[in-house]
Design an enzyme around this catalytic site. Sequence first.
Site, PDB file in Angstrom:
ATOM      1  CB  CYS A   1      -1.047   0.167   1.329  1.00 55.36           C
ATOM      2  SG  CYS A   1      -2.083  -1.543   1.018  1.00 55.36           S
TER       3      CYS A   1
ATOM      4  CB  CYS B   1     -12.223  -1.388   7.443  1.00 55.97           C
ATOM      5  SG  CYS B   1     -12.237  -2.855   8.716  1.00 55.97           S
ATOM      6  CB  SER B   2      -9.589   2.335   4.238  1.00 55.32           C
ATOM      7  OG  SER B   2      -8.610   1.055   4.388  1.00 55.32           O
TER       8      SER B   2
ATOM      9  CB  ILE C   1     -12.884  -2.294  -1.839  1.00 54.98           C
ATOM     10  CG1 ILE C   1     -12.541  -3.483  -0.876  1.00 54.98           C
ATOM     11  CG2 ILE C   1     -12.366  -2.896  -3.271  1.00 54.98           C
ATOM     12  CD1 ILE C   1     -11.327  -4.025  -0.817  1.00 54.98           C
TER      13      ILE C   1
ATOM     14  CG  HIS D   1      -6.536   2.264   1.008  1.00 50.79           C
ATOM     15  ND1 HIS D   1      -5.465   2.945   0.558  1.00 50.79           N
ATOM     16  CD2 HIS D   1      -6.064   1.424   1.747  1.00 50.79           C
ATOM     17  CE1 HIS D   1      -4.493   2.232   0.915  1.00 50.79           C
ATOM     18  NE2 HIS D   1      -4.754   1.177   1.674  1.00 50.79           N
TER      19      HIS D   1
END
Lengths: 131, 385
Positions: free
Chosen positions: B83, B206-207, B209, B333
Amino acid sequence: MLTTARFWRETPQRYRMEAGRCTSCGKVWYPPRRICGECKGREFETVRLPDEGTLYTYTVIRVAPTAFVDQAPYAVALVDLADGTRIMCQLVDCEPEEIELGMPVRLEFRRILGEGEAGMLAYAHKAVPKR
Amino acid sequence: MRDVAVIGVGLSAWGELWDRSLRDLFVEAALNAVEDAGVDSVEAIFVGCMTGGLFAQQEHIGALVADYLGVAPIPATRTESACASAGAAFRTALMAVDSGNHDVVLVGGVEKMTDVDGGGATAALAAASDQEYEAFHGVTFPGLYAMMARAHMAKYGTTREQLGLVAVKNHENGSKNPHAQFPMKVTLEQVLGSVMVADPLRILDCSPITDGASAAVVCPLEMAEKIAKKAPVRVTGSGQATDSIALHQRKDLTFLESTAAAAARAYDMAGCGPGDLDVVEVHDCFTISEIMVMEALGLVEKGQGGPAVEAGETALGGRIPVNTSGGLKSKGHPVGATGVAQIHEIVTQLRGEAGDRQVAGARRGLAQNMGGTGASATVHILEVA
């Protein structure tokens, strides 16, 4: 996908819990490596890790990778073994609400993956509560 | 070594974009960056992409994007650091320019994440962990960060509520960013009541998809004043570092050594410290990540990330605003594109173009990007030239 050769290469670590102890500084590496990350030493002796330890931290996987969907929910933990080596593995034979940091655990030889879309049948260690 | 400036930035649309391919996304971001810069050609391309192979069965990303930008035969290279792939691309582009190898360079990142289903995406992202000693046991990325979160909570008393407040803040900021994928505001109750993904992390920790791309144009500072449409932003610090890929080998699971090492180098190069920053973008792939990154950057003491978020120190208008863009959490992200999207936000802030989320008088900003559970990290410091 897990394939035969990829799994077979790691069998000494997965079936016998073999680690490498640096002969110059004594640091134990699991899995074994060629260069000691502490002292840069290149001589190692093979040692077998102890099969008991305590739970350092854990999670309960509820959204799993494709190969593990059938097993969810399941706990994965970092376990501090009796010699100080830390390893990652599943924590089984207990309910999520029974898990506590610091609890004593024992390693057992268990099935990791069944045959199917995920690839081949694979075995390795899992932690169980020491009762 | 030559001083380097960012003269243009651009993003593609971000979201679940079934009508756009990997190449479409990067071309869109690149065109926006080149237009923003006001240049009509570039000499080389560095493009971050974490795993085009697993997400879209496409590797060889450098040549692909050069081809579809119509700029072949210029050199084009894809960088990969999970990432942190775009952060690594940005640092590589800086080195290409400061060394004198190239003058005008296009840099960015791209990820096309929704051509696979949820299980496929989870498995692709897990490839950034240790495949044989972590992913083998069925752990996921949320699971790895969940283990770090639990260790941080046990060591420092960080609370579940403090984690949730990171998401609340970042969605508040994202609601002011027209580019955010999830611009809705969320309450602490919503975060704490959302679906559990990997205890103690819930879906709103959570970030998401995201399909998306980012791009920037960099060149020597002395050339920037002659060729750029807008005032250039100077890159004054750059650092990159690594750590053990597997969590079980970390000396301290609650501290991000690679981010601290990359930051130390960037601060040293820029001649400043954490107290001299006006705005910061960090890699909040999970709420716990933002807290741990704040500590590794020295914005707060070890263990004080949670209390600082709770006190509003990192909110817009606080002591040091963090993730004014909405962060990975709200803005989105696309893993290989995030590093340069963070540069986009810092440049936007330093130009005074951030609209409702503008930090008044911002003159120096920092962007921190990381890969895996922190085994790769890049830190860049940018200043008004």
